[in-house]
Design a protein around this motif. Structure first.
Motif, PDB file in Angstrom:
ATOM      1  N   HIS A  58       0.849  -1.199   0.000  1.00  0.00           N
ATOM      2  CA  HIS A  58       0.000   0.000   0.000  1.00  0.00           C
ATOM      3  C   HIS A  58       0.878   1.240   0.000  1.00  0.00           C
ATOM      4  O   HIS A  58       2.105   1.144   0.021  1.00  0.00           O
ATOM      5  N   ASP A  59       0.240   2.407  -0.027  1.00  0.00           N
ATOM      6  CA  ASP A  59       0.952   3.646  -0.337  1.00  0.00           C
ATOM      7  C   ASP A  59       1.403   4.443   0.886  1.00  0.00           C
ATOM      8  O   ASP A  59       1.831   5.588   0.735  1.00  0.00           O
ATOM      9  N   HIS A  60       1.335   3.911   2.102  1.00  0.00           N
ATOM     10  CA  HIS A  60       1.825   4.647   3.265  1.00  0.00           C
ATOM     11  C   HIS A  60       3.349   4.718   3.241  1.00  0.00           C
ATOM     12  O   HIS A  60       4.023   3.805   2.768  1.00  0.00           O
ATOM     13  N   ALA A  61       3.878   5.823   3.791  1.00  0.00           N
ATOM     14  CA  ALA A  61       5.297   6.157   3.633  1.00  0.00           C
ATOM     15  C   ALA A  61       6.227   5.064   4.113  1.00  0.00           C
ATOM     16  O   ALA A  61       7.287   4.819   3.505  1.00  0.00           O
ATOM     17  N   ASP A  62       5.862   4.389   5.198  1.00  0.00           N
ATOM     18  CA  ASP A  62       6.757   3.370   5.747  1.00  0.00           C
ATOM     19  C   ASP A  62       6.820   2.098   4.899  1.00  0.00           C
ATOM     20  O   ASP A  62       7.509   1.143   5.262  1.00  0.00           O
ATOM     21  N   HIS A  63       6.143   2.123   3.761  1.00  0.00           N
ATOM     22  CA  HIS A  63       6.176   0.980   2.841  1.00  0.00           C
ATOM     23  C   HIS A  63       6.680   1.359   1.446  1.00  0.00           C
ATOM     24  O   HIS A  63       6.934   0.466   0.637  1.00  0.00           O
ATOM     25  N   ILE A  64       6.820   2.665   1.160  1.00  0.00           N
ATOM     26  CA  ILE A  64       7.108   3.073  -0.230  1.00  0.00           C
ATOM     27  C   ILE A  64       8.240   4.074  -0.388  1.00  0.00           C
ATOM     28  O   ILE A  64       8.517   4.505  -1.510  1.00  0.00           O
ATOM     29  N   LYS A  65       8.924   4.468   0.674  1.00  0.00           N
ATOM     30  CA  LYS A  65       9.906   5.551   0.587  1.00  0.00           C
ATOM     31  C   LYS A  65      10.929   5.355  -0.525  1.00  0.00           C
ATOM     32  O   LYS A  65      11.348   6.304  -1.173  1.00  0.00           O
ATOM     33  N   THR A  66      11.339   4.111  -0.758  1.00  0.00           N
ATOM     34  CA  THR A  66      12.389   3.842  -1.743  1.00  0.00           C
ATOM     35  C   THR A  66      11.841   3.208  -3.017  1.00  0.00           C
ATOM     36  O   THR A  66      12.606   2.796  -3.885  1.00  0.00           O
ATOM     37  N   GLY A  87      -1.767   6.143  -5.343  1.00  0.00           N
ATOM     38  CA  GLY A  87      -1.328   6.648  -4.050  1.00  0.00           C
ATOM     39  C   GLY A  87       0.165   6.940  -4.020  1.00  0.00           C
ATOM     40  O   GLY A  87       0.606   7.936  -3.436  1.00  0.00           O
ATOM     41  N   ILE A  88       0.966   6.065  -4.647  1.00  0.00           N
ATOM     42  CA  ILE A  88       2.410   6.301  -4.722  1.00  0.00           C
ATOM     43  C   ILE A  88       2.690   7.569  -5.516  1.00  0.00           C
ATOM     44  O   ILE A  88       3.535   8.392  -5.125  1.00  0.00           O
ATOM     45  N   ASP A  89       1.971   7.756  -6.630  1.00  0.00           N
ATOM     46  CA  ASP A  89       2.165   8.954  -7.452  1.00  0.00           C
ATOM     47  C   ASP A  89       1.905  10.235  -6.666  1.00  0.00           C
ATOM     48  O   ASP A  89       2.552  11.265  -6.903  1.00  0.00           O
ATOM     49  N   ARG A  92       4.200  12.475  -1.154  1.00  0.00           N
ATOM     50  CA  ARG A  92       5.330  13.403  -1.078  1.00  0.00           C
ATOM     51  C   ARG A  92       6.593  12.710  -0.592  1.00  0.00           C
ATOM     52  O   ARG A  92       7.666  13.324  -0.560  1.00  0.00           O
ATOM     53  N   TYR A  93       6.479  11.446  -0.192  1.00  0.00           N
ATOM     54  CA  TYR A  93       7.633  10.720   0.319  1.00  0.00           C
ATOM     55  C   TYR A  93       8.396   9.981  -0.771  1.00  0.00           C
ATOM     56  O   TYR A  93       9.471   9.444  -0.518  1.00  0.00           O
ATOM     57  N   VAL A  94       7.852   9.938  -1.985  1.00  0.00           N
ATOM     58  CA  VAL A  94       8.495   9.229  -3.087  1.00  0.00           C
ATOM     59  C   VAL A  94       8.993  10.266  -4.090  1.00  0.00           C
ATOM     60  O   VAL A  94       8.196  10.940  -4.746  1.00  0.00           O
ATOM     61  N   GLY A  95      10.316  10.384  -4.208  1.00  0.00           N
ATOM     62  CA  GLY A  95      10.887  11.415  -5.056  1.00  0.00           C
ATOM     63  C   GLY A  95      10.855  11.092  -6.533  1.00  0.00           C
ATOM     64  O   GLY A  95      10.744  11.992  -7.369  1.00  0.00           O
ATOM     65  N   GLU A  96      10.943   9.822  -6.866  1.00  0.00           N
ATOM     66  CA  GLU A  96      10.989   9.399  -8.268  1.00  0.00           C
ATOM     67  C   GLU A  96       9.629   8.856  -8.695  1.00  0.00           C
ATOM     68  O   GLU A  96       9.143   7.874  -8.151  1.00  0.00           O
ATOM     69  N   THR A  97       8.999   9.492  -9.661  1.00  0.00           N
ATOM     70  CA  THR A  97       7.720   9.009 -10.169  1.00  0.00           C
ATOM     71  C   THR A  97       7.933   7.749 -10.994  1.00  0.00           C
ATOM     72  O   THR A  97       8.854   7.676 -11.814  1.00  0.00           O
ATOM     73  N   LEU A  98       7.094   6.760 -10.772  1.00  0.00           N
ATOM     74  CA  LEU A  98       7.224   5.497 -11.492  1.00  0.00           C
ATOM     75  C   LEU A  98       6.668   5.635 -12.907  1.00  0.00           C
ATOM     76  O   LEU A  98       5.506   5.995 -13.090  1.00  0.00           O
ATOM     77  N   HIS A  99       7.487   5.325 -13.872  1.00  0.00           N
ATOM     78  CA  HIS A  99       7.070   5.346 -15.282  1.00  0.00           C
ATOM     79  C   HIS A  99       7.364   3.983 -15.906  1.00  0.00           C
ATOM     80  O   HIS A  99       6.487   3.131 -15.971  1.00  0.00           O
ATOM     81  N   ALA A 100       8.601   3.798 -16.367  1.00  0.00           N
ATOM     82  CA  ALA A 100       8.964   2.540 -17.038  1.00  0.00           C
ATOM     83  C   ALA A 100       8.845   1.342 -16.114  1.00  0.00           C
ATOM     84  O   ALA A 100       8.601   0.222 -16.566  1.00  0.00           O
ATOM     85  N   SER A 101       9.010   1.567 -14.824  1.00  0.00           N
ATOM     86  CA  SER A 101       8.999   0.445 -13.878  1.00  0.00           C
ATOM     87  C   SER A 101       7.606   0.073 -13.407  1.00  0.00           C
ATOM     88  O   SER A 101       7.433  -0.934 -12.711  1.00  0.00           O
ATOM     89  N   ARG A 102       6.620   0.834 -13.754  1.00  0.00           N
ATOM     90  CA  ARG A 102       5.265   0.620 -13.231  1.00  0.00           C
ATOM     91  C   ARG A 102       4.629  -0.637 -13.832  1.00  0.00           C
ATOM     92  O   ARG A 102       4.553  -0.782 -15.051  1.00  0.00           O
ATOM     93  N   ARG A 103       4.165  -1.529 -12.974  1.00  0.00           N
ATOM     94  CA  ARG A 103       3.447  -2.731 -13.390  1.00  0.00           C
ATOM     95  C   ARG A 103       2.149  -2.797 -12.584  1.00  0.00           C
ATOM     96  O   ARG A 103       2.180  -2.802 -11.359  1.00  0.00           O
ATOM     97  N   THR A 104       1.038  -2.876 -13.280  1.00  0.00           N
ATOM     98  CA  THR A 104      -0.262  -2.870 -12.619  1.00  0.00           C
ATOM     99  C   THR A 104      -0.829  -4.285 -12.579  1.00  0.00           C
ATOM    100  O   THR A 104      -0.871  -4.972 -13.599  1.00  0.00           O
TER     101      THR A 104
END
Length: 267
Positions: A58-66, A87-89, A92-104
């Protein structure tokens, strides 16, 4: 082909887990720094270059920071549902937006990463969306359910059919009730979209025990409202009341919030 499991961190300050074979592995959640991930894996004899993908619960900071760094800078595909990706997009805790790496992925729709058959399932929690993961390899089923507001029929179904379980035991009810949290936060933690208590985890395990279970790890313990010894003792005593012996009928481990575990080999 045997699976191995390693907890790199498990708690409100950051969560990250490794599941793999002798040749490759995956990460589940990325709430700690890249340097810490690489160092912990190296210390446990796991080459970071063997990591094939990241699964996000899920998208809470303690699971997605990196998650952004692992996805866009390290080139790992990042798997999760469309709503978790949203939610990741927005985080504010995720500096790099997922593009090529995004898998749904879709819930309860299997997908594969090499020999691993993976299935996400819905977990009730107050995030954009939240899932647990069932990972199967060569007949061995490993299931993780963290940040569980309550054990729904879906969560129960996936846990019952696992052989190895990682289950949240976030707080002790008395410690939360008498602790320093403001009332609104106490209500949030104990609510149906919050977290699972030691007692709730213990009751589920005692009432749903099946001989196919081999190992249970208790995860995501609260720093303020729990202690590892208390969580383990609560579950151990409740299982004993149901005639289930820890050590004889199953193994029970409590994962450290910031201290990595050893590597467990899953039979």
């Amino acid at each position: 082909m045997k699976l191995s499991f390693l907890s790199l961190a498990s708690g409100s300050s950051g969560n990250c887990y490794y599941v793999g074979t002798a040749e490759y592995g995956i990460l589940i959640d990325a709430g700690i720094g890249l340097r810490q991930i690489k160092k912990t894996l190296k210390d446990r004899g796991v080459d970071f270059d063997r990591i094939e993908a990241l699964l996000v619960t899920h998208d809470h900071a303690d699971h997605i920071k990196t998650a952004g760094i692992l996805g866009e800078k390290c080139g790992l595909p990042v798997y999760t549902t469309a709503r978790v990706h949203d939610g990741i997009d927005r985080s504010r805790y995720v500096g790099e937006t997922l593009h090529a790496s995004r898998r749904t992925i879709a819930k309860e729709t299997p997908f594969a990463i090499r020999d691993l058959r993976i299935e996400a399932f819905e977990v009730p929690h107050d995030s954009f969306d939240c899932v647990g993961y069932e990972i199967e390899c060569d007949g061995c089923r490993f299931t993780i359910a963290t940040d569980v507001g309550h054990i729904s029929p879906t969560v129960a179904r996936y846990l019952r059919r696992a052989r190895h379980i990682v289950l949240e035991a976030n707080y002790d009810e008395e410690m939360l009730r008498n602790g320093s949290y403001p009332d609104f936060l106490k209500e949030r933690v104990a609510g149906d979209g919050g977290h699972l208590s030691n007692r709730e985890a213990a009751d589920f395990l005692a009432l749903n025990y099946t001989p196919s279970w081999r190992t249970v790890w208790l995860c995501h313990l609260s720093r303020e409202n729990n202690h590892p010894e208390l969580a383990g003792r609560t579950v151990d005593l409740r299982l004993a009341q149901a005639g289930i012996s820890v050590g004889r009928d199953l193994a029970l481990h409590v994962l450290g919030r910031t201290t990595p575990s050893g590597i467990f080999t899953l039979d």
